[in-house]
Design a protein around this motif. Structure first.
Motif, PDB file in Angstrom:
ATOM      1  N   ASP A 109       1.139  -0.994   0.237  1.00 52.67           N
ATOM      2  CA  ASP A 109       0.092   0.185   0.040  1.00 52.67           C
ATOM      3  C   ASP A 109       0.525   1.080  -0.035  1.00 52.67           C
ATOM      4  O   ASP A 109       0.597   2.105  -0.727  1.00 52.67           O
ATOM      5  CB  ASP A 109      -1.093   0.039   1.223  1.00 52.67           C
ATOM      6  CG  ASP A 109      -1.939  -0.940   0.786  1.00 52.67           C
ATOM      7  OD1 ASP A 109      -2.076  -1.418  -0.213  1.00 52.67           O
ATOM      8  OD2 ASP A 109      -3.066  -1.533   2.121  1.00 52.67           O
ATOM      9  N   ILE A 110       1.810   1.664   0.457  1.00 54.24           N
ATOM     10  CA  ILE A 110       3.195   2.521   0.132  1.00 54.24           C
ATOM     11  C   ILE A 110       3.535   2.670  -0.792  1.00 54.24           C
ATOM     12  O   ILE A 110       3.729   3.720  -1.123  1.00 54.24           O
ATOM     13  CB  ILE A 110       4.372   2.236   1.691  1.00 54.24           C
ATOM     14  CG1 ILE A 110       4.086   1.936   2.964  1.00 54.24           C
ATOM     15  CG2 ILE A 110       5.184   2.942   1.143  1.00 54.24           C
ATOM     16  CD1 ILE A 110       4.597   1.450   3.868  1.00 54.24           C
ATOM     17  N   ALA A 111       3.827   1.339  -1.646  1.00 53.33           N
ATOM     18  CA  ALA A 111       4.364   1.017  -3.196  1.00 53.33           C
ATOM     19  C   ALA A 111       2.589   2.234  -4.038  1.00 53.33           C
ATOM     20  O   ALA A 111       2.897   3.167  -4.182  1.00 53.33           O
ATOM     21  CB  ALA A 111       4.626   0.334  -3.447  1.00 53.33           C
ATOM     22  N   GLU A 143       6.535  -2.576  -5.189  1.00 54.43           N
ATOM     23  CA  GLU A 143       6.255  -2.212  -3.080  1.00 54.43           C
ATOM     24  C   GLU A 143       8.065  -2.956  -3.205  1.00 54.43           C
ATOM     25  O   GLU A 143       7.961  -2.345  -1.897  1.00 54.43           O
ATOM     26  CB  GLU A 143       6.118  -3.836  -3.040  1.00 54.43           C
ATOM     27  CG  GLU A 143       6.142  -4.412  -1.854  1.00 54.43           C
ATOM     28  CD  GLU A 143       4.604  -5.892  -2.198  1.00 54.43           C
ATOM     29  OE1 GLU A 143       3.798  -5.788  -2.833  1.00 54.43           O
ATOM     30  OE2 GLU A 143       4.777  -6.416  -0.439  1.00 54.43           O
ATOM     31  N   GLN A 144       9.141  -3.287  -4.006  1.00 54.54           N
ATOM     32  CA  GLN A 144      10.312  -3.790  -3.739  1.00 54.54           C
ATOM     33  C   GLN A 144      10.526  -2.413  -3.424  1.00 54.54           C
ATOM     34  O   GLN A 144      11.411  -2.092  -2.046  1.00 54.54           O
ATOM     35  CB  GLN A 144      10.764  -4.585  -4.958  1.00 54.54           C
ATOM     36  CG  GLN A 144      12.610  -4.213  -4.888  1.00 54.54           C
ATOM     37  CD  GLN A 144      12.080  -5.762  -2.938  1.00 54.54           C
ATOM     38  OE1 GLN A 144      12.084  -6.306  -2.736  1.00 54.54           O
ATOM     39  NE2 GLN A 144      13.428  -4.997  -2.501  1.00 54.54           N
ATOM     40  N   ALA A 145      10.381  -0.610  -3.705  1.00 54.03           N
ATOM     41  CA  ALA A 145      11.436   0.483  -3.921  1.00 54.03           C
ATOM     42  C   ALA A 145      10.592   0.888  -2.191  1.00 54.03           C
ATOM     43  O   ALA A 145      11.480   1.534  -1.479  1.00 54.03           O
ATOM     44  CB  ALA A 145      11.122   1.143  -5.028  1.00 54.03           C
ATOM     45  N   ALA A 146       9.173   0.633  -2.181  1.00 51.54           N
ATOM     46  CA  ALA A 146       9.136   1.288  -1.004  1.00 51.54           C
ATOM     47  C   ALA A 146       9.322  -0.032   0.310  1.00 51.54           C
ATOM     48  O   ALA A 146       9.882   0.962   0.982  1.00 51.54           O
ATOM     49  CB  ALA A 146       7.471   0.495  -0.714  1.00 51.54           C
ATOM     50  N   ARG A 147       9.693  -1.167   0.171  1.00 51.58           N
ATOM     51  CA  ARG A 147      10.593  -2.208   0.823  1.00 51.58           C
ATOM     52  C   ARG A 147      11.755  -0.596   1.535  1.00 51.58           C
ATOM     53  O   ARG A 147      12.730  -1.099   2.200  1.00 51.58           O
ATOM     54  CB  ARG A 147      10.365  -3.191   0.666  1.00 51.58           C
ATOM     55  CG  ARG A 147      10.640  -4.181   2.214  1.00 51.58           C
ATOM     56  CD  ARG A 147      10.914  -5.437   1.278  1.00 51.58           C
ATOM     57  NE  ARG A 147       9.370  -6.094   0.908  1.00 51.58           N
ATOM     58  CZ  ARG A 147       8.598  -6.506   1.736  1.00 51.58           C
ATOM     59  NH1 ARG A 147       8.788  -6.598   3.026  1.00 51.58           N
ATOM     60  NH2 ARG A 147       7.352  -7.159   0.760  1.00 51.58           N
ATOM     61  N   GLN A 148      12.372  -0.457   0.325  1.00 53.97           N
ATOM     62  CA  GLN A 148      13.874   0.001   0.765  1.00 53.97           C
ATOM     63  C   GLN A 148      13.518   1.103   1.338  1.00 53.97           C
ATOM     64  O   GLN A 148      14.426   1.437   2.211  1.00 53.97           O
ATOM     65  CB  GLN A 148      14.656   0.069  -0.865  1.00 53.97           C
ATOM     66  CG  GLN A 148      15.358   0.001  -0.912  1.00 53.97           C
ATOM     67  CD  GLN A 148      16.583  -1.177   0.150  1.00 53.97           C
ATOM     68  OE1 GLN A 148      16.929  -1.947   0.463  1.00 53.97           O
ATOM     69  NE2 GLN A 148      17.549  -0.039   0.739  1.00 53.97           N
ATOM     70  N   LEU A 149      12.498   1.900   0.976  1.00 50.53           N
ATOM     71  CA  LEU A 149      12.731   2.908   1.254  1.00 50.53           C
ATOM     72  C   LEU A 149      12.637   3.386   3.168  1.00 50.53           C
ATOM     73  O   LEU A 149      13.044   3.880   3.333  1.00 50.53           O
ATOM     74  CB  LEU A 149      11.549   3.896   0.622  1.00 50.53           C
ATOM     75  CG  LEU A 149      11.480   4.455  -1.098  1.00 50.53           C
ATOM     76  CD1 LEU A 149      10.259   4.831  -1.550  1.00 50.53           C
ATOM     77  CD2 LEU A 149      12.613   5.728  -0.767  1.00 50.53           C
ATOM     78  N   VAL A 150      11.681   2.186   3.090  1.00 51.77           N
ATOM     79  CA  VAL A 150      11.059   2.859   4.648  1.00 51.77           C
ATOM     80  C   VAL A 150      12.037   1.648   5.571  1.00 51.77           C
ATOM     81  O   VAL A 150      12.642   2.389   6.571  1.00 51.77           O
ATOM     82  CB  VAL A 150       9.642   1.273   4.637  1.00 51.77           C
ATOM     83  CG1 VAL A 150       9.429   0.469   6.536  1.00 51.77           C
ATOM     84  CG2 VAL A 150       8.461   1.568   4.145  1.00 51.77           C
ATOM     85  N   TYR A 151      12.941   0.395   4.770  1.00 53.71           N
ATOM     86  CA  TYR A 151      13.834  -0.050   5.334  1.00 53.71           C
ATOM     87  C   TYR A 151      15.394   1.399   5.570  1.00 53.71           C
ATOM     88  O   TYR A 151      15.496   1.395   6.831  1.00 53.71           O
ATOM     89  CB  TYR A 151      14.590  -0.465   4.784  1.00 53.71           C
ATOM     90  CG  TYR A 151      16.260  -1.255   5.351  1.00 53.71           C
ATOM     91  CD1 TYR A 151      16.933  -2.093   6.377  1.00 53.71           C
ATOM     92  CD2 TYR A 151      17.205  -0.683   4.316  1.00 53.71           C
ATOM     93  CE1 TYR A 151      16.989  -2.659   6.577  1.00 53.71           C
ATOM     94  CE2 TYR A 151      18.964  -1.267   4.603  1.00 53.71           C
ATOM     95  CZ  TYR A 151      18.662  -1.919   6.092  1.00 53.71           C
ATOM     96  OH  TYR A 151      19.743  -2.299   6.894  1.00 53.71           O
TER      97      TYR A 151
END
Lengths: 224, 187
Positions: free
Chosen positions: B150-152, B159-167
Motif C-alpha cells: 500500500d505504501i507503494a 513494492e520493492q522500492a517501498a520496502r527499501q525506502l522504509v528500510y
C-alpha cells in the motif's frame, strides 16, 4: 516488522491526540459528500468550492452562517474559535472559484453587516471597505468574538476584479490570482496586517458583498 | 465478490451519487491515520485537520479513480501527503498568533505531555532530515499503518522500492533517536 518496533513505539508515543479532530473530519466528510447542490445555491460558486464552503461551515458554524444569511445579529460565543481555513489548494488549476472560509471575530452585539447581493466583487467597493475594516481591527481587535464567515470570489465569472488578481487560479501558494490572501494583502496594503482578524475582516466584507441587501460603507455597522 | 468488497462497492457508488453518509462511512476508518500522517508531515496538529479536509475534498472529487478492492487508505493517505507538502510550502503565510490561539494540547495526558512533546520534536527533526521519499514512506508506514504494497500504491512506486525506502528511513531514524532503551522511559 518486529525489528521496527522501537521506531513504531517512538511514533506511537509522540502521536498527537486525534479524537476531536477526527470527529470533526467525519462530519466534514458527511457534509462534503452530500451538500453540493444546496451549497451552490448560496453563493453561486463552483460546485466543488461550494461543497467546501458548506462542509466547512457545517463543521464550524452552521448556526452562524444561517444567521449571516438571515441578517440577524450574532449572539455571543457561537462556535469555537478556529483558525483560518485557507484556500482549497487541492482543487488545483481546474477550480473555477476562489474561496476563503474563516472564523471571524466580531463583537457579540454587532449587527451583521448589511450588504449587497452582488455575485461579483467590485474592487471599487471592496478596497475602501477593506481599508476601513483593517483600521477597525487595529483599534479594537481584542474585543471581538468568534463566529464564522466566508468570502468568496468567483475568479472565472469575474477575473481580475480584485487588485493583484490576474485572472485565474494558479494553484501555487503565494501567487496572485490564486491566493486570496495575496489579494487581501494588496487591498490592505501591508502583509503585516494579515493576522487572523484582519484576514477575517476581509472575508467578512467579501461575504457581505456577496450576501447582503445593500452595501453600507459605514464602518460602525461592521466594526466596533 | 466477498461481503466486504461488496459493501465497499455499494458505498463508493452511493458516495459518487452524492450520498454524504456513504462517503463518511467510506473514509471514517481512515481518518485517524490520515490525521496522524498530516500532523507529522506538516509538523503541526493544528494544520493537520485542514490538510485532511483538503485531502477529503480531493478524494471526493477523484472517487471515480478509486478501484474498490484496492486500498482506500493508501489512496487517501497519498492525497494527504501531497496536500501536506503544499500546505508546508504556504505555511509561511500563517502567523504564529493564529496557531497559538487554536492549538489544544495534542497529547493524551499531562504526565505524558512533556516527554511526548520532546520525543515528537526529536522525531520531527529526524524525519525532516530524511530525503522526501524516505520521509513519506516512514509516515505512511508508522503513522499511516500501511504495508509495503500500500505504501507503494500511495507513492506510485514498486513494492520493492517501498520496502527499501522504509528500510532506509527506519535505519536513519533509529540512528537519530538512539537505542530503544533511551526511548522507553517515555512510557
Amino acid at each position: 516488522m518486529s525489528t521496527d518496533r522501537d521506531i513504531e513505539t517512538a511514533f506511537e508515543l509522540s502521536t498527537p491526540r486525534a479524537g476531536p479532530a477526527v470527529e470533526r473530519l467525519g462530519r466534514f466528510a458527511a457534509a462534503l459528500g452530500s451538500s453540493r447542490s444546496a451549497a451552490a445555491g448560496i453563493v453561486n460558486l463552483d460546485a466543488e468550492v461550494a461543497a467546501w464552503f458548506e462542509a466547512t461551515a457545517v463543521c464550524a458554524s452552521s448556526a452562524t452562517l444561517a444567521r449571516l444569511e438571515s441578517g440577524a445579529s450574532l449572539p455571543a460565543g457561537i462556535g469555537a474559535p478556529r483558525r483560518l481555513v485557507r484556500w482549497p489548494w487541492a482543487l488545483g488549476a481546474g477550480a473555477s472559484a476562489l474561496l476563503i472560509a474563516v472564523w471571524l471575530t466580531v463583537p457579540a452585539s454587532a449587527p451583521t453587516p448589511a450588504v449587497a447581493s452582488a455575485e461579483r466583487v467590485d474592487p471599487q467597493v471592496a478596497a475602501p471597505l477593506l481599508a476601513v475594516a483593517a483600521d477597525g481591527v487595529r483599534s479594537n481587535a481584542a474585543a471581538w468574538m468568534p463566529f464564522g464567515a466566508l468570502v468568496a470570489y468567483d475568479d472565472v465569472l469575474n477575473p481580475g476584479a480584485l487588485p493583484g488578481d490576474e485572472g485565474g487560479p494558479t494553484g501555487e501558494a503565494g501567487a496572485t490570482g490564486a491566493d486570496g490572501l495575496a489579494d487581501s494583502e494588496e487591498l490592505l496594503g501591508s502583509e503585516e496586517l494579515l493576522g487572523s482578524e484582519e484576514t477575517s475582516v476581509a472575508a467578512a466584507i467579501g461575504l457581505a458583498l456577496l450576501h447582503g441587501e445593500e452595501i453600507d460603507t459605514n464602518p460602525t455597522l461592521a466594526l466596533p | 465478490m466477498d461481503a466486504a468488497l461488496g459493501e465497499e462497492v455499494r458505498l463508493v457508488e452511493a458516495a459518487r451519487r452524492g450520498d454524504g453518509r456513504a462517503f463518511a462511512s467510506l473514509v471514517a476508518p481512515h481518518l485517524e491515520r490520515a490525521f496522524r500522517v498530516a500532523a507529522r508531515a506538516t509538523g503541526s496538529p493544528a494544520l493537520a485537520e485542514d490538510v485532511v479536509q483538503e485531502a477529503l475534498v480531493v478524494l471526493h472529487r477523484d472517487l471515480h479513480r478509486y478501484q474498490p478492492g484496492t486500498s482506500l487508505r493508501a489512496f487517501l493517505l497519498g492525497i494527504t501527503l501531497r496536500a501536506a507538502v503544499t500546505w508546508r510550502r504556504s505555511e509561511r503565510r500563517r502567523t504564529a498568533r493564529e496557531l497559538a490561539t487554536h492549538l489544544d494540547d495534542p497529547f493524551a495526558s499531562p504526565d505524558q505531555a512533556v516527554e511526548a512533546r520532546e520525543l515528537a520534536a526529536q522525531l520531527q527533526v529526524a524525519l525532516d532530515a530524511l530525503p522526501e521519499r524516505r520521509r513519506q514512506a516512514a509516515l505512511l508506514r508508522f503513522d499511516g499503518g500501511l504495508d509495503h504494497a500500500d505504501i507503494a500504491a500511495a507513492l506510485g512506486t514498486t513494492e520493492q522500492a517501498a520496502r527499501q525506502l522504509v528500510y532506509e528511513a527506519t535505519k536513519a531514524l533509529r540512528a537519530a533517536l538512539g537505542p530503544p532503551t533511551e526511548m522507553s522511559h517515555v512510557h
